[in-house]
Motif scaffolding. Structure first.
Motif, PDB file in Angstrom:
ATOM      1  N   ASP A   1       3.675  -6.480  -7.269  1.00  0.00           N
ATOM      2  CA  ASP A   1       2.447  -7.276  -7.132  1.00  0.00           C
ATOM      3  C   ASP A   1       2.689  -8.769  -7.295  1.00  0.00           C
ATOM      4  OD1 ASP A   1       0.436  -5.468  -6.487  1.00  0.00           O
ATOM      5  OD2 ASP A   1       0.198  -4.817  -8.559  1.00  0.00           O
ATOM      6  N   ARG A   2       3.802  -9.128  -7.881  1.00  0.00           N
ATOM      7  CA  ARG A   2       4.084 -10.545  -8.122  1.00  0.00           C
ATOM      8  C   ARG A   2       4.605 -11.247  -6.873  1.00  0.00           C
ATOM      9  NH1 ARG A   2       7.827  -8.657 -13.006  1.00  0.00           N
ATOM     10  NH2 ARG A   2       8.382  -7.294 -11.250  1.00  0.00           N
ATOM     11  N   VAL A   3       4.893 -10.463  -5.845  1.00  0.00           N
ATOM     12  CA  VAL A   3       5.465 -11.008  -4.601  1.00  0.00           C
ATOM     13  C   VAL A   3       4.494 -10.745  -3.456  1.00  0.00           C
ATOM     14  CG1 VAL A   3       7.398 -10.842  -2.988  1.00  0.00           C
ATOM     15  CG2 VAL A   3       7.806 -10.620  -5.447  1.00  0.00           C
ATOM     16  N   PHE A   4       4.339 -11.729  -2.579  1.00  0.00           N
ATOM     17  CA  PHE A   4       3.450 -11.564  -1.423  1.00  0.00           C
ATOM     18  C   PHE A   4       3.954 -10.433  -0.536  1.00  0.00           C
ATOM     19  CE2 PHE A   4       2.540 -12.524   3.077  1.00  0.00           C
ATOM     20  CZ  PHE A   4       1.149 -12.480   3.027  1.00  0.00           C
ATOM     21  N   LEU A   5       3.056  -9.501  -0.233  1.00  0.00           N
ATOM     22  CA  LEU A   5       3.386  -8.377   0.630  1.00  0.00           C
ATOM     23  C   LEU A   5       2.899  -8.704   2.043  1.00  0.00           C
ATOM     24  CD1 LEU A   5       4.613  -5.506   0.511  1.00  0.00           C
ATOM     25  CD2 LEU A   5       2.290  -4.627   0.215  1.00  0.00           C
ATOM     26  N   PRO A   6       3.814  -8.760   3.031  1.00  0.00           N
ATOM     27  CA  PRO A   6       3.397  -9.080   4.399  1.00  0.00           C
ATOM     28  C   PRO A   6       2.272  -8.161   4.863  1.00  0.00           C
ATOM     29  CG  PRO A   6       5.789  -9.041   4.234  1.00  0.00           C
ATOM     30  CD  PRO A   6       5.262  -8.516   2.923  1.00  0.00           C
ATOM     31  N   PRO A   7       1.341  -8.680   5.657  1.00  0.00           N
ATOM     32  CA  PRO A   7       0.201  -7.860   6.107  1.00  0.00           C
ATOM     33  C   PRO A   7       0.611  -6.526   6.717  1.00  0.00           C
ATOM     34  CG  PRO A   7      -0.160 -10.154   6.685  1.00  0.00           C
ATOM     35  CD  PRO A   7       1.230 -10.072   6.135  1.00  0.00           C
ATOM     36  N   VAL A   8       1.656  -6.526   7.547  1.00  0.00           N
ATOM     37  CA  VAL A   8       2.054  -5.278   8.200  1.00  0.00           C
ATOM     38  C   VAL A   8       2.580  -4.273   7.177  1.00  0.00           C
ATOM     39  CG1 VAL A   8       4.422  -6.060   8.709  1.00  0.00           C
ATOM     40  CG2 VAL A   8       3.342  -4.308  10.145  1.00  0.00           C
ATOM     41  N   ALA A   9       3.291  -4.743   6.144  1.00  0.00           N
ATOM     42  CA  ALA A   9       3.787  -3.851   5.090  1.00  0.00           C
ATOM     43  C   ALA A   9       2.625  -3.331   4.245  1.00  0.00           C
ATOM     44  CB  ALA A   9       4.802  -4.573   4.211  1.00  0.00           C
ATOM     45  N   ASN A  10       1.644  -4.189   3.986  1.00  0.00           N
ATOM     46  CA  ASN A  10       0.469  -3.745   3.239  1.00  0.00           C
ATOM     47  C   ASN A  10      -0.320  -2.710   4.032  1.00  0.00           C
ATOM     48  OD1 ASN A  10      -1.345  -4.149   0.846  1.00  0.00           O
ATOM     49  ND2 ASN A  10      -2.787  -4.703   2.471  1.00  0.00           N
ATOM     50  N   ASP A  11      -0.408  -2.899   5.349  1.00  0.00           N
ATOM     51  CA  ASP A  11      -1.094  -1.914   6.193  1.00  0.00           C
ATOM     52  C   ASP A  11      -0.390  -0.559   6.130  1.00  0.00           C
ATOM     53  OD1 ASP A  11      -2.914  -3.814   6.912  1.00  0.00           O
ATOM     54  OD2 ASP A  11      -2.071  -4.207   8.894  1.00  0.00           O
ATOM     55  N   PHE A  12       0.945  -0.578   6.152  1.00  0.00           N
ATOM     56  CA  PHE A  12       1.688   0.681   6.064  1.00  0.00           C
ATOM     57  C   PHE A  12       1.479   1.336   4.701  1.00  0.00           C
ATOM     58  CE2 PHE A  12       5.681   3.069   5.184  1.00  0.00           C
ATOM     59  CZ  PHE A  12       5.521   4.044   6.165  1.00  0.00           C
ATOM     60  N   ARG A  13       1.455   0.529   3.668  1.00  0.00           N
ATOM     61  CA  ARG A  13       1.213   1.062   2.317  1.00  0.00           C
ATOM     62  C   ARG A  13      -0.153   1.755   2.267  1.00  0.00           C
ATOM     63  NH1 ARG A  13      -1.392  -0.563  -2.355  1.00  0.00           N
ATOM     64  NH2 ARG A  13      -0.448   0.231  -4.274  1.00  0.00           N
ATOM     65  N   GLU A  14      -1.187   1.101   2.794  1.00  0.00           N
ATOM     66  CA  GLU A  14      -2.521   1.707   2.808  1.00  0.00           C
ATOM     67  C   GLU A  14      -2.546   2.976   3.654  1.00  0.00           C
ATOM     68  OE1 GLU A  14      -5.088   0.870   0.971  1.00  0.00           O
ATOM     69  OE2 GLU A  14      -3.769  -0.615   0.033  1.00  0.00           O
ATOM     70  N   PHE A  15      -1.792   2.975   4.746  1.00  0.00           N
ATOM     71  CA  PHE A  15      -1.703   4.148   5.617  1.00  0.00           C
ATOM     72  C   PHE A  15      -1.101   5.331   4.850  1.00  0.00           C
ATOM     73  CE2 PHE A  15       1.085   6.699   8.350  1.00  0.00           C
ATOM     74  CZ  PHE A  15       0.169   7.190   9.274  1.00  0.00           C
ATOM     75  N   VAL A  16      -0.015   5.092   4.118  1.00  0.00           N
ATOM     76  CA  VAL A  16       0.632   6.160   3.343  1.00  0.00           C
ATOM     77  C   VAL A  16      -0.318   6.698   2.280  1.00  0.00           C
ATOM     78  CG1 VAL A  16       2.525   6.698   1.758  1.00  0.00           C
ATOM     79  CG2 VAL A  16       2.956   5.255   3.754  1.00  0.00           C
ATOM     80  N   LEU A  17      -1.003   5.796   1.584  1.00  0.00           N
ATOM     81  CA  LEU A  17      -1.918   6.234   0.529  1.00  0.00           C
ATOM     82  C   LEU A  17      -3.098   7.013   1.107  1.00  0.00           C
ATOM     83  CD1 LEU A  17      -1.934   3.100  -1.812  1.00  0.00           C
ATOM     84  CD2 LEU A  17      -0.556   5.173  -1.970  1.00  0.00           C
ATOM     85  N   SER A  18      -3.556   6.622   2.282  1.00  0.00           N
ATOM     86  CA  SER A  18      -4.657   7.376   2.905  1.00  0.00           C
ATOM     87  C   SER A  18      -4.201   8.779   3.280  1.00  0.00           C
ATOM     88  CB  SER A  18      -5.175   6.634   4.139  1.00  0.00           C
ATOM     89  OG  SER A  18      -4.228   6.652   5.197  1.00  0.00           O
ATOM     90  N   ARG A  19      -2.958   8.904   3.747  1.00  0.00           N
ATOM     91  CA  ARG A  19      -2.409  10.232   4.049  1.00  0.00           C
ATOM     92  C   ARG A  19      -2.335  11.089   2.780  1.00  0.00           C
ATOM     93  NH1 ARG A  19      -3.414   9.500   8.596  1.00  0.00           N
ATOM     94  NH2 ARG A  19      -2.067   9.666  10.433  1.00  0.00           N
ATOM     95  N   CYS A  20      -1.955  10.451   1.670  1.00  0.00           N
ATOM     96  CA  CYS A  20      -1.880  11.190   0.406  1.00  0.00           C
ATOM     97  C   CYS A  20      -3.252  11.687  -0.017  1.00  0.00           C
ATOM     98  CB  CYS A  20      -1.291  10.287  -0.682  1.00  0.00           C
ATOM     99  SG  CYS A  20       0.442   9.911  -0.455  1.00  0.00           S
ATOM    100  N   ARG A  21      -4.279  10.836   0.144  1.00  0.00           N
ATOM    101  CA  ARG A  21      -5.638  11.248  -0.213  1.00  0.00           C
ATOM    102  C   ARG A  21      -6.113  12.412   0.662  1.00  0.00           C
ATOM    103  NH1 ARG A  21      -6.118   5.538  -1.028  1.00  0.00           N
ATOM    104  NH2 ARG A  21      -6.799   5.227   1.118  1.00  0.00           N
TER     105      ARG A  21
END
Length: 323
Positions: free
Chosen positions: A297-317
């Motif tokens: 969280d202390r480092v800026f996460l590029p938008p595309v990487a953040n989108d992939f992170r949200e995608f993975v978490l949505s799959r988990c849900r």
């Protein structure tokens, strides 16, 4: 004279700082005006192309020449031509603007959700789990220019590289709290005992962990996240196993077991079925390994990487709801 144009120290706002010793400061717009005039070689036409007035262009060139201390242009009839200093400066100016424009376009692409996603993953996750998620993400975003970079290693190595800024996201075991990283569970793996097929335990259908203590074991190295999971299992039953060998890779451990070097607790993987080992479910204690999606969280996460992170978490849900 050559050293004056070779390197730009830095660019701030619309100003180029050029040459530490000379203390030269150039307006970035003026630099673009210079390059345009150098190619058009006519003040009126160059001003029209730049959508500015001719006096504004003339003023800009005069200011540049005053700052540099040399003439960049000279009259040639109705046209304007470069001096030898201007020709020398043109090469550097074009290179500078090209580099800057390339960098700006790269940032614009990133802001639009394009770019490279750098993943650090456990090797076993690269067989099916991560490739499937990456392929599904690309299928859902066909018009975005997205690329992946995959790097494998054990948990400690992946987390070290994540903190060093070499990965955007890591898929591995839970990081220690002292690292200050954000970790979300994304997958559970069943742990099993594997033995050589001619081992005395191979006749069993399942095994209590306490029954394994007297046999030499092959353990994951301490840098592996699963090492702590297995040690906690043995602490839970108040026992300490005999460790004969240690290594980082699941495949190596399985290979050593197949050739009689000992028994081992590993995550269940389909490739185990192809080896000369007996796979035994562990009846007690409950043997599961949790894997996490980790970022800093202390480092800026590029938008595309953040989108992939949200995608993975949505799959988990979605998967948890189905379960």
């Amino acid at each position: 004279m050559n050293n004056l144009y070779k390197n730009i120290d830095f660019i701030y706002g619309n100003v180029v700082y050029w040459g530490k010793k000379e203390g030269i400061v150039l307006n970035l717009s003026y630099l673009r005006y210079f390059v345009t005039l150098a190619h058009v070689r006519h003040y009126t036409r160059a001003a029209e192309q730049l959508c500015i007035t001719q006096p504004s262009l003339s003023h800009a060139i005069v200011q540049m020449e005053k700052e540099l201390g040399i003439p960049l242009f000279e009259k040639n009839g109705r046209n304007t031509t470069l001096t030898r200093y201007g020709e020398e400066f043109l090469t550097c100016a074009e290179h500078t603007l090209s580099t800057l424009d390339t960098g700006m376009e790269s940032l614009r692409r990133s802001a639009r959700g394009a770019g490279l996603i750098r993943l650090g993953i456990l090797r076993m996750l690269g067989i099916e789990y991560i490739p499937r998620l990456a392929a599904e993400f690309l299928q859902e975003n066909p018009h975005r220019d997205i690329q992946f970079a995959f790097h494998t290693g054990d948990t400690q190595h992946l987390l070290d590289e994540l903190e060093a800024g070499k990965h955007d996201l890591a898929f591995c075991s839970r990081p220690a709290p002292r690292r200050g990283l954000t970790a979300v569970p994304v997958q559970k793996q069943k742990l099993v005992l594997i033995t050589p097929k001619n081992h005395s335990l191979a006749c069993r259908d399942r095994i209590d962990l306490s029954e394994t203590v007297s046999y030499p074991q092959i353990f994951f190295a301490k840098s592996s996240g699963i090492r702590g999971v297995v040690e906690q299992m043995y602490e839970q039953i108040g026992a300490k196993p005999e460790i004969s060998y240690e290594t980082e890779e699941d495949e190596v451990i399985a290979g050593l077991v197949a050739h009689g070097f000992g028994i081992a607790i590993v995550p269940y993987m389909d490739f185990l079925l192809k080896l000369n080992v007996k796979i035994l479910p562990i009846s007690y204690p409950d043997c599961q390994r949790e894997l996490f999606l980790v970022h800093d969280d202390r480092v800026f996460l590029p938008p595309v990487a953040n989108d992939f992170r949200e995608f993975v978490l949505s799959r988990c849900r979605e998967n948890s709801k189905e379960a």
